[in-house]
Design an enzyme around this catalytic site. Structure first.
Site, mmCIF file in Angstrom:
data_model
loop_
_atom_site.group_PDB
_atom_site.id
_atom_site.type_symbol
_atom_site.label_atom_id
_atom_site.label_comp_id
_atom_site.label_asym_id
_atom_site.label_seq_id
_atom_site.Cartn_x
_atom_site.Cartn_y
_atom_site.Cartn_z
ATOM 1 N N CYS A 112 1.539 -3.856 11.645
ATOM 2 C CA CYS A 112 1.875 -5.056 11.115
ATOM 3 C C CYS A 112 2.380 -6.338 11.849
ATOM 4 C CB CYS A 112 2.953 -4.855 9.985
ATOM 5 S SG CYS A 112 2.435 -3.458 8.644
ATOM 6 N N HIS A 253 5.749 -11.578 8.594
ATOM 7 C CA HIS A 253 4.703 -10.516 7.665
ATOM 8 C C HIS A 253 5.513 -10.091 6.214
ATOM 9 C CE1 HIS A 253 3.043 -6.798 6.857
ATOM 10 N NE2 HIS A 253 4.167 -5.889 6.867
ATOM 11 N N ASN A 283 1.563 -5.517 0.796
ATOM 12 C CA ASN A 283 1.935 -5.615 2.345
ATOM 13 C C ASN A 283 0.450 -5.508 2.570
ATOM 14 O OD1 ASN A 283 1.900 -5.030 4.897
ATOM 15 N ND2 ASN A 283 3.898 -3.586 4.661
HETATM 16 N N1 COA Z 1 8.862 3.995 -8.987
HETATM 17 C C1 COA Z 1 9.992 4.321 -9.360
HETATM 18 N N2 COA Z 1 10.943 5.028 -8.649
HETATM 19 C C2 COA Z 1 10.876 5.144 -7.170
HETATM 20 C C3 COA Z 1 9.512 4.623 -6.695
HETATM 21 C C4 COA Z 1 8.589 4.022 -7.495
HETATM 22 N N3 COA Z 1 7.294 3.531 -7.028
HETATM 23 N N4 COA Z 1 9.566 4.931 -5.325
HETATM 24 C C5 COA Z 1 10.907 5.492 -5.129
HETATM 25 N N5 COA Z 1 11.550 5.645 -6.532
HETATM 26 C C6 COA Z 1 12.800 6.382 -6.733
HETATM 27 C C7 COA Z 1 13.234 7.407 -5.725
HETATM 28 O O1 COA Z 1 12.633 8.620 -6.109
HETATM 29 C C8 COA Z 1 14.593 7.196 -5.755
HETATM 30 O O2 COA Z 1 15.090 8.166 -7.010
HETATM 31 P P1 COA Z 1 16.379 9.003 -6.718
HETATM 32 O O3 COA Z 1 17.365 8.379 -6.131
HETATM 33 O O4 COA Z 1 16.371 9.903 -8.067
HETATM 34 O O5 COA Z 1 15.656 10.140 -5.802
HETATM 35 C C9 COA Z 1 14.944 5.981 -6.010
HETATM 36 O O6 COA Z 1 13.760 5.359 -6.688
HETATM 37 C C10 COA Z 1 15.260 5.162 -4.998
HETATM 38 O O7 COA Z 1 14.502 5.395 -3.739
HETATM 39 P P2 COA Z 1 14.782 4.555 -2.560
HETATM 40 O O8 COA Z 1 13.538 5.250 -1.477
HETATM 41 O O9 COA Z 1 15.971 4.893 -1.919
HETATM 42 O O10 COA Z 1 14.256 3.171 -2.766
HETATM 43 P P3 COA Z 1 14.633 1.976 -1.962
HETATM 44 O O11 COA Z 1 15.567 0.932 -2.425
HETATM 45 O O12 COA Z 1 14.912 2.346 -0.593
HETATM 46 O O13 COA Z 1 13.191 1.020 -2.265
HETATM 47 C C11 COA Z 1 11.325 0.630 -0.744
HETATM 48 C C12 COA Z 1 12.068 1.833 -1.416
HETATM 49 C C13 COA Z 1 10.129 1.511 -0.138
HETATM 50 C C14 COA Z 1 10.846 -0.305 -1.836
HETATM 51 C C15 COA Z 1 12.328 0.204 0.478
HETATM 52 O O14 COA Z 1 12.949 1.249 1.046
HETATM 53 C C16 COA Z 1 11.422 -0.701 1.424
HETATM 54 O O15 COA Z 1 10.818 -1.921 1.075
HETATM 55 N N6 COA Z 1 11.529 -0.304 2.656
HETATM 56 C C17 COA Z 1 10.783 -1.066 3.548
HETATM 57 C C18 COA Z 1 9.252 -0.848 3.523
HETATM 58 C C19 COA Z 1 8.391 -1.601 4.425
HETATM 59 O O16 COA Z 1 8.518 -2.480 4.304
HETATM 60 N N7 COA Z 1 7.374 -0.960 5.008
HETATM 61 C C20 COA Z 1 6.445 -1.612 5.858
HETATM 62 C C21 COA Z 1 6.970 -2.125 7.000
HETATM 63 S S1 COA Z 1 5.527 -2.966 7.701
#
Ligand code: COA
Length: 327
Positions: A112, A253, A283
């Site tokens: 990215c 990004h 993304n």
């Molecule tokens: N829909 C509903 N629930 C979801 C889900 C979805 N698509 N994905 C995860 N969950 C749930 C998880 O299972 C977890 O449940 P639990 O607490 O019962 O286990 C809960 O939501 C929280 O999950 P978590 O992974 O802690 O969420 P988060 O707040 O970290 O958000 C992202 C997840 C991926 C949105 C976030 O971490 C993020 O944006 N990270 C950066 C990713 C990124 O930008 N990557 C590319 C970089 S180039």
């Protein structure tokens, strides 16, 4: 020594869309969760039979049209992508299909951050006088490599391609840059080859396998972006002799609205100067910065003479920022 000028932008138009409601038919998720955690509402995907090369050619042609050049003017073509149609590289085919017969062309992989790494690389060739008119294309088709059963990742990504034309000029409009890597966090975001040892002949075993779908530790990547992106931007601004108050638009990004908001807050930048279109595309990896740039140039938000910061971050882990004067 010639300077670098930014002379045109373009994009590929993708028709198929997959919105959050449709995604919830695939995995256990819902629109509210995705919008709250990421800001993404829908994403575009390649059509059946369409490849990375098709998208890249479209974006490149549009950028050349906008800049007032023809494919035969292009001397250097850099294709920033992690998802080539061919692992040997797709830039040569883009060169051929575009009709950029005079151009030297190569792929550049920095996930990215690829567009920022590509633009900085292009600028070095222009500054030395080695090449003139240059195309930097950011294109990715991550839908090929997403695990569509993994709700933690499949909600994030979309496909796309954007391109920018750079030209030599009297004054240098690349004002400063900073590129960084952190391989110690490589395992946080991977699209890795996995092979199993298989006997080739009696006394020789080699690993044979294929690439595995995208794996991501979302929380670690999130923390990395919020901690390191403001720092890399500050360093690029320092090199340019500018402060964030002097920047008209930040084109980061487009990974997650919460990341954009957090970076804006850390830099003390009003949200209106942090451009965002990820609600409509998700993304798109190396494509996201040129896609955002193209939109803002075409709708008149970005004007010649304005100061921009472009910043990418992602797998590697990689990150980079550049400061430019548009036009
Ligand atoms: N829909 C509903 N629930 C979801 C889900 C979805 N698509 N994905 C995860 N969950 C749930 C998880 O299972 C977890 O449940 P639990 O607490 O019962 O286990 C809960 O939501 C929280 O999950 P978590 O992974 O802690 O969420 P988060 O707040 O970290 O958000 C992202 C997840 C991926 C949105 C976030 O971490 C993020 O944006 N990270 C950066 C990713 C990124 O930008 N990557 C590319 C970089 S180039």
């Amino acid at each position: 020594m010639p300077g670098v000028r930014w002379t045109g932008t373009g994009r590929a138009e993708l028709s198929p869309q997959l919105d959050n409601h449709q995604l919830s038919r695939l995995v256990d998720t819902n629109d509210e969760w995705i919008v709250t955690r990421t800001g993404i509402r829908t994403r575009r995907l390649v059509a059946a039979g369409q490849g990375l090369t098709d998208l890249a050619v479209q974006a490149a042609q549009q950028a050349l049209d906008a800049a007032g050049f023809t494919p035969l003017d292009v001397e250097l073509l850099i294709l920033a992508t992690s998802t080539p149609d061919d692992l040997f590289g797709s830039a040569s085919l883009v060169q051929e299909r575009l009709g950029a017969k005079r151009a030297v062309a190569f792929d550049l992989t920095a996930a990215c951050s690829g567009f920022v790494f590509g633009a900085v690389t292009a600028a070095q060739f222009i500054r030395t006088g080695a090449y003139g008119t240059t195309l930097v294309i950011g294109a990715d088709v991550l839908s090929r490599w997403v695990d569509w059963q993994d709700r933690r990742t499949c909600i994030l990504f979309g496909d796309g391609a954007g391109a920018v034309v750079l030209n030599p000029g009297v004054t240098d409009h690349l004002l400063g840059f900073e590129l960084q890597n952190d391989g110690s966090q490589n395992a946080c975001l991977t699209l890795a080859y996995q092979g199993e040892d298989r006997p080739l002949i009696d006394e020789l075993t080699i690993p044979a396998g294929t690439y595995q779908p995208i794996f991501m530790n979302g929380q670690e990547v999130y923390k990395f972006a919020v901690r390191r992106v403001p720092d890399v931007i500050e360093k690029a601004l320092f090199r340019a002799g500018l402060t964030s108050e002097q920047v008209d638009h930040f084109v980061l990004h487009q990974a997650n609205q919460r990341i954009l908001d957090a970076v804006a807050e850390k830099l003390g930048v009003p949200p209106a100067r942090m451009l965002s279109n990820l609600a409509h595309y998700g993304n798109t990896s190396a494509a996201s910065i040129p896609l955002m740039l193209d939109e803002a140039v075409r709708d008149g938000r970005v004007q010649p003479g304005q100061t921009l910061v472009l910043a990418g971050f992602g797998a590697g882990l990689t990150l980079g920022a550049l400061v430019c004067r548009w036009g």
